[in-house]
Each structure stands twice: as structure tokens, then as C-alpha cells.
Scaffold this motif. Structure first.
Motif, PDB file in Angstrom:
ATOM      1  N   SER A 214       1.047  -1.144  -0.292  1.00  0.00           N
ATOM      2  CA  SER A 214       0.405  -0.163  -0.093  1.00  0.00           C
ATOM      3  C   SER A 214       0.607   1.707  -0.188  1.00  0.00           C
ATOM      4  CB  SER A 214      -1.052  -0.190   0.971  1.00  0.00           C
ATOM      5  OG  SER A 214      -1.230  -1.023   1.499  1.00  0.00           O
ATOM      6  N   VAL A 215       2.004   1.082   1.163  1.00  0.00           N
ATOM      7  CA  VAL A 215       2.976   2.561   0.873  1.00  0.00           C
ATOM      8  C   VAL A 215       3.758   2.390   0.237  1.00  0.00           C
ATOM      9  CG1 VAL A 215       4.869   3.512   1.876  1.00  0.00           C
ATOM     10  CG2 VAL A 215       2.956   2.174   3.438  1.00  0.00           C
ATOM     11  N   ALA A 216       3.828   1.086  -1.208  1.00  0.00           N
ATOM     12  CA  ALA A 216       4.333   1.098  -2.106  1.00  0.00           C
ATOM     13  C   ALA A 216       3.867   1.629  -3.559  1.00  0.00           C
ATOM     14  CB  ALA A 216       4.891  -0.206  -3.194  1.00  0.00           C
ATOM     15  N   ALA A 217       2.160   1.786  -3.298  1.00  0.00           N
ATOM     16  CA  ALA A 217       2.068   2.223  -4.604  1.00  0.00           C
ATOM     17  C   ALA A 217       1.708   3.763  -4.640  1.00  0.00           C
ATOM     18  CB  ALA A 217      -0.161   1.614  -4.396  1.00  0.00           C
ATOM     19  N   GLU A 218       1.087   4.707  -2.852  1.00  0.00           N
ATOM     20  CA  GLU A 218       1.470   5.740  -3.270  1.00  0.00           C
ATOM     21  C   GLU A 218       2.735   6.138  -3.468  1.00  0.00           C
ATOM     22  OE1 GLU A 218      -1.850   7.197  -2.491  1.00  0.00           O
ATOM     23  OE2 GLU A 218      -2.452   5.072  -2.397  1.00  0.00           O
ATOM     24  N   LEU A 219       3.664   5.887  -2.545  1.00  0.00           N
ATOM     25  CA  LEU A 219       5.100   6.006  -3.441  1.00  0.00           C
ATOM     26  C   LEU A 219       5.157   6.346  -4.099  1.00  0.00           C
ATOM     27  CD1 LEU A 219       7.304   7.875  -2.067  1.00  0.00           C
ATOM     28  CD2 LEU A 219       9.081   5.646  -1.604  1.00  0.00           C
ATOM     29  N   ARG A 220       5.148   4.747  -5.457  1.00  0.00           N
ATOM     30  CA  ARG A 220       5.804   5.441  -6.895  1.00  0.00           C
ATOM     31  C   ARG A 220       4.315   6.312  -7.414  1.00  0.00           C
ATOM     32  NH1 ARG A 220       8.836   5.294  -8.794  1.00  0.00           N
ATOM     33  NH2 ARG A 220       9.659   3.755  -8.434  1.00  0.00           N
ATOM     34  N   PHE A 221       3.604   6.621  -7.226  1.00  0.00           N
ATOM     35  CA  PHE A 221       2.365   7.283  -7.624  1.00  0.00           C
ATOM     36  C   PHE A 221       3.333   9.587  -7.478  1.00  0.00           C
ATOM     37  CE2 PHE A 221      -1.365  10.744  -8.059  1.00  0.00           C
ATOM     38  CZ  PHE A 221      -0.981  10.541  -9.462  1.00  0.00           C
ATOM     39  N   GLN A 222       3.398   9.210  -6.009  1.00  0.00           N
ATOM     40  CA  GLN A 222       4.193  10.910  -5.062  1.00  0.00           C
ATOM     41  C   GLN A 222       5.491  11.228  -6.107  1.00  0.00           C
ATOM     42  OE1 GLN A 222       3.031  13.534  -3.699  1.00  0.00           O
ATOM     43  NE2 GLN A 222       5.573  13.958  -3.284  1.00  0.00           N
ATOM     44  N   ARG A 223       5.943  10.366  -6.452  1.00  0.00           N
ATOM     45  CA  ARG A 223       7.422  10.351  -6.991  1.00  0.00           C
ATOM     46  C   ARG A 223       7.655  10.349  -8.593  1.00  0.00           C
ATOM     47  NH1 ARG A 223      10.935  11.798  -6.642  1.00  0.00           N
ATOM     48  NH2 ARG A 223      12.424  10.950  -7.616  1.00  0.00           N
ATOM     49  N   ILE A 224       6.189   9.602  -9.393  1.00  0.00           N
ATOM     50  CA  ILE A 224       6.062   9.972 -11.252  1.00  0.00           C
ATOM     51  C   ILE A 224       5.723  11.426 -10.989  1.00  0.00           C
ATOM     52  CG2 ILE A 224       3.926   9.808 -12.838  1.00  0.00           C
ATOM     53  CD1 ILE A 224       4.487   6.765 -11.814  1.00  0.00           C
ATOM     54  N   GLN A 225       5.012  12.170  -9.940  1.00  0.00           N
ATOM     55  CA  GLN A 225       4.107  13.297  -9.454  1.00  0.00           C
ATOM     56  C   GLN A 225       5.694  14.469  -9.450  1.00  0.00           C
ATOM     57  OE1 GLN A 225       0.623  13.908 -11.358  1.00  0.00           O
ATOM     58  NE2 GLN A 225       0.917  11.578 -11.577  1.00  0.00           N
ATOM     59  N   GLN A 226       5.886  14.333  -8.515  1.00  0.00           N
ATOM     60  CA  GLN A 226       7.140  14.663  -8.082  1.00  0.00           C
ATOM     61  C   GLN A 226       8.440  15.061  -9.896  1.00  0.00           C
ATOM     62  OE1 GLN A 226       9.611  13.018  -4.688  1.00  0.00           O
ATOM     63  NE2 GLN A 226       8.133  14.636  -3.540  1.00  0.00           N
ATOM     64  N   SER A 227       8.173  14.134 -10.541  1.00  0.00           N
ATOM     65  CA  SER A 227       9.313  14.146 -11.815  1.00  0.00           C
ATOM     66  C   SER A 227       8.918  14.611 -12.659  1.00  0.00           C
ATOM     67  CB  SER A 227       9.252  12.216 -12.367  1.00  0.00           C
ATOM     68  OG  SER A 227      10.272  11.802 -11.219  1.00  0.00           O
ATOM     69  N   ILE A 228       7.054  14.747 -12.658  1.00  0.00           N
ATOM     70  CA  ILE A 228       6.123  15.910 -14.036  1.00  0.00           C
ATOM     71  C   ILE A 228       6.464  16.871 -13.169  1.00  0.00           C
ATOM     72  CG2 ILE A 228       4.194  15.925 -14.630  1.00  0.00           C
ATOM     73  CD1 ILE A 228       3.380  13.158 -14.438  1.00  0.00           C
ATOM     74  N   ALA A 229       6.356  17.595 -12.305  1.00  0.00           N
ATOM     75  CA  ALA A 229       6.575  18.154 -11.834  1.00  0.00           C
ATOM     76  C   ALA A 229       8.467  19.424 -11.932  1.00  0.00           C
ATOM     77  CB  ALA A 229       5.855  18.947 -10.124  1.00  0.00           C
ATOM     78  N   THR A 230       9.245  18.626 -11.304  1.00  0.00           N
ATOM     79  CA  THR A 230      10.510  18.863 -11.474  1.00  0.00           C
ATOM     80  C   THR A 230      10.966  18.555 -12.774  1.00  0.00           C
ATOM     81  OG1 THR A 230      11.108  17.264  -9.738  1.00  0.00           O
ATOM     82  CG2 THR A 230      10.335  19.664  -8.669  1.00  0.00           C
ATOM     83  N   ASN A 231      10.968  18.115 -13.183  1.00  0.00           N
ATOM     84  CA  ASN A 231      12.250  16.791 -14.758  1.00  0.00           C
ATOM     85  C   ASN A 231      11.904  17.781 -15.694  1.00  0.00           C
ATOM     86  OD1 ASN A 231      14.324  15.782 -15.783  1.00  0.00           O
ATOM     87  ND2 ASN A 231      13.349  14.214 -14.675  1.00  0.00           N
ATOM     88  N   PRO A 232      11.940  18.554 -16.439  1.00  0.00           N
ATOM     89  CA  PRO A 232      11.613  18.889 -18.137  1.00  0.00           C
ATOM     90  C   PRO A 232      12.106  18.085 -18.869  1.00  0.00           C
ATOM     91  CG  PRO A 232      13.532  20.371 -16.952  1.00  0.00           C
ATOM     92  CD  PRO A 232      13.312  19.729 -15.986  1.00  0.00           C
ATOM     93  N   GLN A 233      13.040  16.828 -18.448  1.00  0.00           N
ATOM     94  CA  GLN A 233      13.423  15.777 -19.348  1.00  0.00           C
ATOM     95  C   GLN A 233      12.774  14.057 -19.344  1.00  0.00           C
ATOM     96  OE1 GLN A 233      17.887  16.203 -19.970  1.00  0.00           O
ATOM     97  NE2 GLN A 233      17.755  17.843 -20.788  1.00  0.00           N
ATOM     98  N   PHE A 234      11.548  14.389 -18.006  1.00  0.00           N
ATOM     99  CA  PHE A 234      11.056  13.346 -17.953  1.00  0.00           C
ATOM    100  C   PHE A 234      11.373  12.341 -18.590  1.00  0.00           C
ATOM    101  CE2 PHE A 234       6.819  11.584 -15.339  1.00  0.00           C
ATOM    102  CZ  PHE A 234       8.441  10.442 -14.557  1.00  0.00           C
ATOM    103  N   SER A 235      11.006  10.879 -19.046  1.00  0.00           N
ATOM    104  CA  SER A 235      10.932   9.882 -18.999  1.00  0.00           C
ATOM    105  C   SER A 235      10.546   8.717 -18.252  1.00  0.00           C
ATOM    106  CB  SER A 235      12.121   9.797 -20.310  1.00  0.00           C
ATOM    107  OG  SER A 235      11.420   8.931 -20.909  1.00  0.00           O
ATOM    108  N   PHE A 236       9.541   8.589 -19.142  1.00  0.00           N
ATOM    109  CA  PHE A 236       8.650   6.866 -18.034  1.00  0.00           C
ATOM    110  C   PHE A 236       7.598   5.947 -19.137  1.00  0.00           C
ATOM    111  CE2 PHE A 236       5.125   5.781 -15.166  1.00  0.00           C
ATOM    112  CZ  PHE A 236       6.505   5.016 -13.574  1.00  0.00           C
ATOM    113  N   VAL A 237       8.790   6.101 -20.505  1.00  0.00           N
ATOM    114  CA  VAL A 237       8.898   4.351 -21.007  1.00  0.00           C
ATOM    115  C   VAL A 237       9.100   3.645 -20.795  1.00  0.00           C
ATOM    116  CG1 VAL A 237       7.949   6.097 -22.970  1.00  0.00           C
ATOM    117  CG2 VAL A 237       9.995   5.823 -22.384  1.00  0.00           C
ATOM    118  N   SER A 238       8.603   2.381 -21.742  1.00  0.00           N
ATOM    119  CA  SER A 238       9.548   0.690 -21.293  1.00  0.00           C
ATOM    120  C   SER A 238      11.154   1.228 -22.035  1.00  0.00           C
ATOM    121  CB  SER A 238       8.858   0.548 -22.585  1.00  0.00           C
ATOM    122  OG  SER A 238       9.691  -1.177 -22.139  1.00  0.00           O
ATOM    123  N   PRO A 239      12.193   0.567 -20.784  1.00  0.00           N
ATOM    124  CA  PRO A 239      11.416  -0.481 -20.128  1.00  0.00           C
ATOM    125  C   PRO A 239      11.806   0.045 -18.927  1.00  0.00           C
ATOM    126  CG  PRO A 239      14.455  -0.240 -20.699  1.00  0.00           C
ATOM    127  CD  PRO A 239      13.510   0.309 -21.513  1.00  0.00           C
TER     128      PRO A 239
END
Length: 382
Positions: A214-239
Motif C-alpha cells: 500500500s505504501v509502495a503504491a502511494e509512493l510510486r505515484f508521488q515520485r512520478i508526480q514529482q518528476s513531472i513537476a520538476t524534471n523537464p526531461q522526465f521520461s517514463f517509457v519502457s523499459p
């Protein structure tokens, strides 16, 4: 449903006179010049052996034992972004200098980190290890750095090959790690105390002081949102899209003492693994094989499609329909081979081509038959 072969990690000795290579790079040489140099040299040109097979399953086992005491890394020892591999090197399951062969890594993760004895977990170990080795290791000398680039793995093949070790960004390592920075924001491989404090905070808020799925689910989403908000080069594709979700389950599946019946990690043990690369005192590996249990819980809590920030702007996340996701494993395999590997090695010849063919087959051998993926031969067959 997602295949068990998509997990990340997550893996020799110091330079020997037998190698005889200088401390520089040969990446500026043409393919013909490099092959002529290799053929005349006394470098350790390895014909890569097949991956080691599964170990005999024998249940719970003490892995922080007298034969594997903790030794801090020295100033010339290499450590990287994977706390599991760092731990294995610090305890002597991998060479202490942080440079290893793929076979050594497969053996180590089976023996001391990923309980095995079932082909499912053995296949995962092979798939991840050889995938990392093909893009980040030296295919001529059969050596991989678990951290940064080093001359200890041998001379570089011609560009655009990298041979940069597991620290190399956007090849195997990627953004939105739980305890490491995004590459754009700085150091992408060292322990980040601020991010670990967030790890602890989420464990307190959603897991009563423990890290669980349950923690993993919330923290994973939080880290994705943080990268979207702070990293203009954020890449979240395979792999990376797939390994990011998988690695969120690793602390529960691999860092909890094997004698425990509860799927939750205490913060003292978490700090020992993530910061120090150290087994807790009297640590036992799991009694039953572990793999990617909990992945569905983490991925389904806050679904995010593969994609990334576009046009060099933060908060500009755009889905990428060409990327593999959690339900398209064969697309992950084909994209990895045809795009990533061929991009690094467009026209290999000689020993390099032979070893690429062999290592790509080893990589494919980690895929379960039931996944139904057709093997790809971008460089032909031997």
C-alpha cells in the motif's frame, strides 16, 4: 497480465595484467580499426558462457553469515543505483570492487537476494542481468560495472556504444527512483536522504511505520508526480516504465527477513539496505521464491500511462502509445532489442558481433515460454 520477466533488479577483480589495456577509451576508432586492434591485442577476449542454471531450492537461509561479513567499499570500489547489488558486493557475494561478469551476478542474486529453485525466478535473474549487461557492460571482456564507467571493464567499442555501467541514464537506469535523484536533477546513483525521509514519511502515513504494498503504491505515484513537476526531461517509457513499478515491490519482496510471515519492511532495515548496502544482523533470505508479488497492487492504485514531459517543459506529460506497458511484455522485448540495442550497436563485426548474438540469446532465454515472444536476430545467427 504482466510477465515475471520484466523486473528490474536490479547486478571481477581489479584490473589484471592479463588485460593489458590503457586507461583511455577507444570509442573514437572506426569499427574496422577497433576490430584490428582487438585481434592484435592481449586483452581478455571472452567467449561468453551460458548463464548458470537455477540453484537447488533449500528454503530459508542465513545470508549475513561469517563467510559474508560486511565490508565498506574502499575509495576505488564501485557502487551504483541498485541497493541490492551494492549489498551483494559489500558482503562478498559479488566482487568487492563492483565489477562482475553476468554469470557472477546471476549466481549472486539467486544465492543471496532472490530465493530461487524455480525457473520463474531464475528466468527473471537471467533476463534482467543480461539486459543490463548488453547495454551497460563490455561484451568483449564480459564485464559489467554495477555503478559508474570504469577502465576495469576494458576498452570501449566504437561509438555509439556506451559501456557506462549501471549508472548510465536512460538505458537501463531511469527517472523517478524512490531514493535516488532523477539524472536531470543531479546525482542519479547515490543515496538521497531527502527522498528517503519521504520514504519514511509515506511508510508512517500509509503503513503504520512499515513499508508495504500500500505504501509502495502511494509512493510510486508521488515520485512520478514529482518528476513531472520538476524534471523537464522526465521520461517514463519502457523499459523504465515497467521497472519503476517492479522496483517499488522489491523492498517488500527481498529486503524483509525470510523468517517473517508479514510482508512489511521496518525502517531500520530499509535504511541499512538503501543507504549502507548492508544486510541487517542475522538476515535470512526468503523461505519461498520471491519475484514481483504486489506489482498489480502498486500499478492499479494510480494508473499512469507510459510517456514523458515534452518540449523541455515541466508539467507537460504526454502519453506515448508506442511504449510497452505492463500488459505488453513482448513489445518490451522487441523495442529493447530493435531500438535500444541496435541504437548502441548499429553495425558490429568480429568478436563484438559474435558476443552480441550470444548475449541476446541469453537475454531471450530468460523469457517464459508461455509469454509467446518470438526471438529476434538483429545480427543474424551463429
Amino acid at each position: 497480465m504482466i510477465s515475471t520477466r520484466i523486473v528490474s533488479l536490479a547486478f571481477l577483480l581489479a584490473v589484471s595484467p592479463v588485460f593489458g589495456f590503457p586507461q583511455g577509451s577507444f570509442s573514437e576508432l572506426s569499427a574496422r580499426e577497433w576490430n584490428n586492434l582487438v585481434s592484435r591485442s592481449n586483452w581478455n577476449k571472452v567467449d561468453p558462457p551460458s548463464p548458470p542454471g537455477p540453484l537447488t531450492y533449500n528454503g530459508t537461509k542465513l545470508v549475513h553469515d561469517s563467510a559474508h561479513p560486511f565490508r565498506s567499499p574502499g575509495p576505488h570500489d564501485i557502487r551504483g543505483p541498485c541497493p541490492g547489488l551494492n549489498t551483494l558486493a559489500n558482503h562478498g557475494y559479488l566482487p568487492h570492487d563492483g565489477v562482475a561478469t553476468p554469470s557472477q551476478i546471476v549466481e549472486a542474486v539467486q544465492e543471496a537476494l532472490w530465493e530461487t529453485g524455480f525457473n520463474m525466478v531464475h528466468g527473471t535473474a537471467v533476463f534482467i542481468t543480461y539486459g543490463a549487461h548488453i547495454v551497460d557492460g563490455n561484451l568483449v571482456t564480459d564485464l559489467l560495472s554495477i555503478g559508474g564507467k570504469t577502465p576495469r571493464t576494458g576498452p570501449d567499442p566504437p561509438a555509439p556504444a556506451i559501456v557506462g555501467g549501471l549508472n548510465t541514464h536512460a538505458v537501463f537506469e531511469g527517472d523517478t527512483s524512490m531514493t535516488r535523484n532523477d539524472d536531470f536533477l543531479g546525482d542519479n546513483f547515490s543515496f538521497n536522504q531527502t527522498l528517503f525521509d519521504q520514504f519514511v514519511d509515506f511508510s508512517n502515513r500509509f503503513g503504520d511505520g512499515f513499508y508495504n504494498y500500500s505504501v509502495a503504491a502511494e509512493l510510486r505515484f508521488q515520485r512520478i508526480q514529482q518528476s513531472i513537476a520538476t524534471n523537464p526531461q522526465f521520461s517514463f517509457v519502457s523499459p523504465r516504465f515497467i521497472t519503476a513499478y517492479a522496483e517499488s515491490t522489491f523492498p517488500v519482496n527481498f529486503f524483509v527477513d525470510g523468517r517473517s510471515t508479514e510482508k512489511k519492511l521496518d525502517m531500520e532495515s530499509a535504511l541499512s539496505f538503501f543507504r549502507d548496502g548492508k544486510y541487517p544482523v542475522d538476515f535470512h533470505r526468503a523461505a519461498l521464491p520471491s519475484d514481483i508479488e504486489g506489482l498489480g497492487i502498486v500499478a492499479s492504485a494510480h494508473p499512469v500511462p507510459p510517456g514523458g514531459n515534452r518540449d523541455g517543459k515541466v508539467n507537460n506529460y504526454v502519453p506515448d502509445p508506442t511504449s510497452a506497458d505492463l500488459d505488453s511484455f513482448c513489445l518490451l522485448y522487441t523495442n529493447f532489442v530493435n531500438q535500444v540495442v541496435r541504437g548502441l550497436y548499429p553495425n558490429p563485426t568480429g568478436i563484438l558481433r559474435r558476443n552480441l548474438i550470444k548475449n541476446l540469446h541469453f537475454f531471450y532465454s530468460g523469457i517464459a515460454v508461455e509469454d509467446g515472444c518470438e526471438e529476434i536476430f538483429p545480427y543474424g545467427q551463429l
